[in-house]
Design an enzyme around this catalytic site. Structure first.
Site, PDB file in Angstrom:
ATOM      1  N   GLY A 158      34.960  42.003  32.228  1.00 52.52           N
ATOM      2  CA  GLY A 158      36.286  42.423  31.795  1.00 52.52           C
ATOM      3  C   GLY A 158      37.335  41.419  32.250  1.00 52.52           C
ATOM      4  O   GLY A 158      38.522  41.616  32.030  1.00 52.52           O
ATOM      5  N   ASN A 159      36.897  40.351  32.895  1.00 56.61           N
ATOM      6  CA  ASN A 159      37.811  39.400  33.534  1.00 56.61           C
ATOM      7  C   ASN A 159      38.082  38.200  32.626  1.00 56.61           C
ATOM      8  O   ASN A 159      37.240  37.313  32.474  1.00 56.61           O
ATOM      9  CB  ASN A 159      37.188  38.958  34.872  1.00 56.61           C
ATOM     10  N   LYS A 184      37.590  34.705  34.070  1.00 59.54           N
ATOM     11  CA  LYS A 184      36.207  34.220  34.090  1.00 59.54           C
ATOM     12  C   LYS A 184      35.821  33.654  32.727  1.00 59.54           C
ATOM     13  O   LYS A 184      35.137  32.636  32.635  1.00 59.54           O
ATOM     14  CB  LYS A 184      35.240  35.354  34.468  1.00 59.54           C
ATOM     15  N   ASP A 212      28.061  36.804  38.889  1.00 61.77           N
ATOM     16  CA  ASP A 212      28.521  37.467  40.097  1.00 61.77           C
ATOM     17  C   ASP A 212      29.027  36.387  41.047  1.00 61.77           C
ATOM     18  O   ASP A 212      28.418  35.329  41.172  1.00 61.77           O
ATOM     19  CB  ASP A 212      27.416  38.299  40.745  1.00 61.77           C
ATOM     20  N   SER A 213      30.146  36.686  41.697  1.00 56.87           N
ATOM     21  CA  SER A 213      30.752  35.665  42.541  1.00 56.87           C
ATOM     22  C   SER A 213      31.356  36.304  43.776  1.00 56.87           C
ATOM     23  O   SER A 213      31.494  37.526  43.846  1.00 56.87           O
ATOM     24  CB  SER A 213      31.830  34.914  41.750  1.00 56.87           C
ATOM     25  N   PHE A 248      43.267  34.296  39.668  1.00 53.99           N
ATOM     26  CA  PHE A 248      43.042  35.696  40.038  1.00 53.99           C
ATOM     27  C   PHE A 248      42.457  35.765  41.434  1.00 53.99           C
ATOM     28  O   PHE A 248      42.164  34.725  42.056  1.00 53.99           O
ATOM     29  CB  PHE A 248      42.096  36.364  39.026  1.00 53.99           C
ATOM     30  N   GLY A 249      42.281  36.994  41.911  1.00 51.98           N
ATOM     31  CA  GLY A 249      41.579  37.231  43.167  1.00 51.98           C
ATOM     32  C   GLY A 249      42.124  36.399  44.327  1.00 51.98           C
ATOM     33  O   GLY A 249      43.337  36.357  44.575  1.00 51.98           O
ATOM     34  N   ASP A 270      42.347  33.247  44.675  1.00 47.16           N
ATOM     35  CA  ASP A 270      42.813  31.906  44.311  1.00 47.16           C
ATOM     36  C   ASP A 270      43.991  31.398  45.165  1.00 47.16           C
ATOM     37  O   ASP A 270      44.005  30.221  45.531  1.00 47.16           O
ATOM     38  CB  ASP A 270      43.209  31.856  42.826  1.00 47.16           C
ATOM     39  N   HIS A 273      33.253  26.834  41.608  1.00 47.51           N
ATOM     40  CA  HIS A 273      31.894  27.353  41.730  1.00 47.51           C
ATOM     41  C   HIS A 273      31.390  27.853  40.372  1.00 47.51           C
ATOM     42  O   HIS A 273      30.276  27.607  39.962  1.00 47.51           O
ATOM     43  CB  HIS A 273      31.899  28.491  42.760  1.00 47.51           C
TER      44      HIS A 273
HETATM   45  P1  IMP Z   1      32.622  39.935  40.765  1.00 50.39           P
HETATM   46  O1  IMP Z   1      31.975  38.609  40.478  1.00 50.39           O
HETATM   47  O2  IMP Z   1      33.129  40.579  39.534  1.00 50.39           O
HETATM   48  O3  IMP Z   1      31.764  40.796  41.628  1.00 50.39           O
HETATM   49  O4  IMP Z   1      33.950  39.667  41.583  1.00 50.39           O
HETATM   50  C1  IMP Z   1      33.966  38.815  42.662  1.00 50.39           C
HETATM   51  C2  IMP Z   1      35.303  38.860  43.373  1.00 50.39           C
HETATM   52  O5  IMP Z   1      35.355  37.673  44.163  1.00 50.39           O
HETATM   53  C3  IMP Z   1      36.520  38.799  42.460  1.00 50.39           C
HETATM   54  O6  IMP Z   1      37.040  40.056  42.179  1.00 50.39           O
HETATM   55  C4  IMP Z   1      37.500  37.996  43.300  1.00 50.39           C
HETATM   56  O7  IMP Z   1      38.181  38.839  44.190  1.00 50.39           O
HETATM   57  C5  IMP Z   1      36.593  37.065  44.071  1.00 50.39           C
HETATM   58  N1  IMP Z   1      36.423  35.803  43.324  1.00 50.39           N
HETATM   59  C6  IMP Z   1      35.301  35.346  42.726  1.00 50.39           C
HETATM   60  N2  IMP Z   1      35.537  34.177  42.120  1.00 50.39           N
HETATM   61  C7  IMP Z   1      36.828  33.909  42.328  1.00 50.39           C
HETATM   62  C8  IMP Z   1      37.667  32.840  41.928  1.00 50.39           C
HETATM   63  O8  IMP Z   1      37.285  31.906  41.206  1.00 50.39           O
HETATM   64  N3  IMP Z   1      38.932  32.908  42.354  1.00 50.39           N
HETATM   65  C9  IMP Z   1      39.422  33.922  43.113  1.00 50.39           C
HETATM   66  N4  IMP Z   1      38.695  34.941  43.501  1.00 50.39           N
HETATM   67  C10 IMP Z   1      37.394  34.948  43.111  1.00 50.39           C
END
Ligand code: IMP
Length: 195
Positions: A9-10, A13, A67-68, A143-144, A146, A171
């Site tokens: 939903g992002n 990404k 997944d990140s 986002f997140g 960053d 990454h």
């Molecule tokens: P998921 O991959 O949807 O489980 O989310 C991983 C979480 O890690 C995200 O909601 C962010 O909070 C953080 N995250 C992962 N990749 C990034 C990025 O590229 N920038 C900023 N935060 C990230």
């Protein structure tokens, strides 16, 4: 143009994946109509593979999930696989507070991309970007986490970069580039033989 469905939903990404994949003649299409289920594990490849194994049952063509997470060295890798939850519940300031007085501000972002087709998980690609947690959030892009993460090669945080620049370091873009190179060299041949 080769197309993969990307279950997320992002939109950030999606844009980042497309920025990395364009040079390979591949693009991803956002699929936010399907739920991505996250199992609990400390290993992102395991989480991405399990999520893919479920979504690949519901998608006809080629499909990816990612997944990140942010792994902070002084916090023994926290928030890692719990990054999304920590971001939503405590926010980025919580990480800055936890790092108050820490000996090192080193951290890494990790990404695992799982690819599948014809109802099966086919391959997983992972990548890491090393960097540092800055002392104050900077920038408004992305986002997140960053605004608090700067890759080791630059003082700029991800949030101070345009998408194209973040793609050089990120990454996620490295993991998607691995997927593209594999797909163009091996994956597509397998797909042709099968069909
Ligand atoms: P998921 O991959 O949807 O489980 O989310 C991983 C979480 O890690 C995200 O909601 C962010 O909070 C953080 N995250 C992962 N990749 C990034 C990025 O590229 N920038 C900023 N935060 C990230």
């Amino acid at each position: 143009m080769i197309e993969f469905d990307f279950v997320t939903g992002n939109q950030f990404k999606i844009d980042e994946a497309n920025s990395a994949l364009a040079q390979y003649g591949i693009q991803v299409r956002k699929r936010d109509d399907i739920e991505k289920i996250e199992i609990q594990s400390t290993d992102l490849e395991t989480i991405a593979s399990a999520a893919l194994a479920l979504v690949v049952q519901k998608v006809k063509g080629k499909v990816v999930v990612e997944d990140s997470g942010l792994f902070v060295h002084a916090l023994n890798g926290f928030p890692g696989p719990y990054s999304s939850f920590v971001f939503d519940t405590l926010g980025i300031d919580s990480i800055l507070k936890l790092l108050d007085g820490a000996k090192t501000r080193k951290a890494e972002f990790r990404s695992s991309v799982a690819y599948g087709e014809e109802g099966k998980l086919v391959a997983v690609f992972s990548s890491v970007t090393e960097g540092n947690i800055v002392t104050q959030p900077r920038g408004s892009n992305g986002f997140g986490f960053d605004p608090i993460f700067a890759p080791i090669w630059t003082q700029k945080t991800f949030a101070e970069m345009e998408m194209k620049e973040k793609s050089v370091y990120s990454h996620r873009s490295k993991a998607f580039s691995k997927l593209a190179l594999w797909y163009l060299n091996e994956g597509s041949k397998k797909a042709k033989i099968k069909s």
